[in-house]
Design a protein around this motif. Structure first.
Motif, PDB file in Angstrom:
ATOM      1  N   ASN A 225      -0.913 -10.263   0.150  1.00  8.14           N
ATOM      2  CA  ASN A 225      -1.347 -11.048  -1.015  1.00  8.14           C
ATOM      3  C   ASN A 225      -0.182 -11.814  -1.648  1.00  8.14           C
ATOM      4  O   ASN A 225      -0.368 -12.916  -2.143  1.00  8.14           O
ATOM      5  N   ALA A 226       1.002 -11.211  -1.604  1.00  2.53           N
ATOM      6  CA  ALA A 226       2.169 -11.860  -2.214  1.00  2.53           C
ATOM      7  C   ALA A 226       2.860 -12.783  -1.214  1.00  2.53           C
ATOM      8  O   ALA A 226       3.924 -13.337  -1.515  1.00  2.53           O
ATOM      9  N   CYS A 227       2.278 -12.908  -0.019  1.00  2.00           N
ATOM     10  CA  CYS A 227       2.835 -13.771   1.027  1.00  2.00           C
ATOM     11  C   CYS A 227       4.255 -13.347   1.421  1.00  2.00           C
ATOM     12  O   CYS A 227       5.106 -14.166   1.731  1.00  2.00           O
ATOM     13  N   ARG A 228       4.500 -12.049   1.423  1.00  8.68           N
ATOM     14  CA  ARG A 228       5.841 -11.542   1.731  1.00  8.68           C
ATOM     15  C   ARG A 228       5.995 -11.110   3.188  1.00  8.68           C
ATOM     16  O   ARG A 228       7.115 -10.773   3.600  1.00  8.68           O
ATOM     17  N   ILE A 229       4.881 -11.058   3.946  1.00  9.70           N
ATOM     18  CA  ILE A 229       5.011 -10.705   5.366  1.00  9.70           C
ATOM     19  C   ILE A 229       4.244 -11.685   6.244  1.00  9.70           C
ATOM     20  O   ILE A 229       3.284 -12.314   5.816  1.00  9.70           O
ATOM     21  N   LYS A 230       4.689 -11.772   7.510  1.00  9.39           N
ATOM     22  CA  LYS A 230       4.095 -12.697   8.476  1.00  9.39           C
ATOM     23  C   LYS A 230       3.027 -11.963   9.273  1.00  9.39           C
ATOM     24  O   LYS A 230       3.305 -10.916   9.862  1.00  9.39           O
ATOM     25  N   SER A 231       1.821 -12.506   9.277  1.00 10.00           N
ATOM     26  CA  SER A 231       0.732 -11.862  10.013  1.00 10.00           C
ATOM     27  C   SER A 231      -0.432 -12.827  10.142  1.00 10.00           C
ATOM     28  O   SER A 231      -0.423 -13.900   9.527  1.00 10.00           O
TER      29      SER A 231
END
Ligand code: FE2
Ligand code: FE2
Length: 271
Positions: A225-231
């Motif tokens: 949700n915080a756009c902190r990981i790539k997936s």
């Protein structure tokens, strides 16, 4: 308050939202040209959205007969989405949807959840709930497999460059595969394995792993949700698998309370 009405509504409120979201995930996995399949998925989305709204509109004091009818209606809807999911699985496995973006295991997984929901409604309507000792084993066998699958989906939908998280998902996958084998062993040793201490230890052990997977899913959901990981994990899918872990935990807690309260093992409980 009528236990039949309360249990039916609670079950439908949870699972109709899940079925609605499966329709969305299936739709997103189809190719642009699969217009017929996309339309079918949209129709299921609308159907379960309507069922969900109805389940929230009914109160605990609704007449049991009204709920009995509603359960039949929802049972039919769950049967239909099960057929649709199995059809999609067949298309994928016979390579009729090359390039579509849903794993066969994910489609199979969502069909198992539809089947679970459908059986649950049938059990509620027939008043054929399982004795506590059987329910403890069967519910755990079902949900441990669901949790093991989730760990595998997360591991395969994370970007390969997220090495640490992929590694953690693999560890959860292994842990739950082991727990599932243990559960199946306990199941095959029935009825001799259905002693209070063995069932208590079984629930304790499962709860520890489910709580830890639940925390991992919550973290993953927040990071996505915080756009902190790539997936390529849809934020709603991250929340969806988190809610399913929460549900499993609630079921384990309920069983533990029944065991601690010395509920008879051979008697049906409104679980
Ligand atoms: Fe699901
Ligand atoms: Fe699931």
């Amino acid at each position: 308050m009528n236990a039949f009405v309360a249990r039916s509504l609670e079950e439908i409120r949870f699972w109709s939202r899940i079925m609605k979201e499966h329709s969305l995930f299936l739709k997103l996995g189809f190719r642009c040209e699969d217009t017929q399949l996309i339309q079918e998925a949209n129709a299921f989305y609308a159907l379960f959205e309507q069922i969900e709204a109805k389940a929230h509109a009914y109160q605990a004091n609704t007449a049991p007969e009204t709920i009995r009818q509603f359960n039949i209606e929802v049972y039919t809807a769950a049967s239909h989405i099960w057929v649709f999911k199995r059809k999609v699985l067949g298309l994928i496995l016979s390579c009729k949807l090359p390039g579509a973006n849903n794993f066969p295991l994910l489609v199979d997984h969502t069909s198992r959840e539809a089947n679970y929901f459908r059986n649950r409604l049938a059990q509620l309507n027939n008043g054929q709930l399982e004795p506590l000792a059987d329910a403890i084993i069967d519910e755990n066998v079902f949900f441990l497999k669901i949790m093991a699958d989730h760990a595998k989906f997360i591991g395969h939908l994370l970007d390969p460059s997220e090495r640490k998280l992929v590694e953690q998902s693999r560890e959860f996958s292994h842990d739950f595969d082991q727990l599932l084998w243990q559960a199946q062993d306990l199941s095959s040793m029935r009825p001799q394995s259905q002693t209070r201490p063995l069932l208590g230890q079984f629930l304790d052990q499962n709860r520890v792993s489910v709580a830890s997977l639940r925390d991992f899913k919550k973290t993953a959901r927040d990071l996505i949700n915080a756009c902190r990981i790539k997936s390529i994990i849809h934020p709603l899918l991250a929340d969806h698998v988190y809610r399913e872990a929460e549900r499993f935990l609630a079921i384990i807690d309920m069983f533990e309370n029944s065991l601690k309260g010395n509920a008879p093992l051979n008697q049906v409980a409104w679980h």
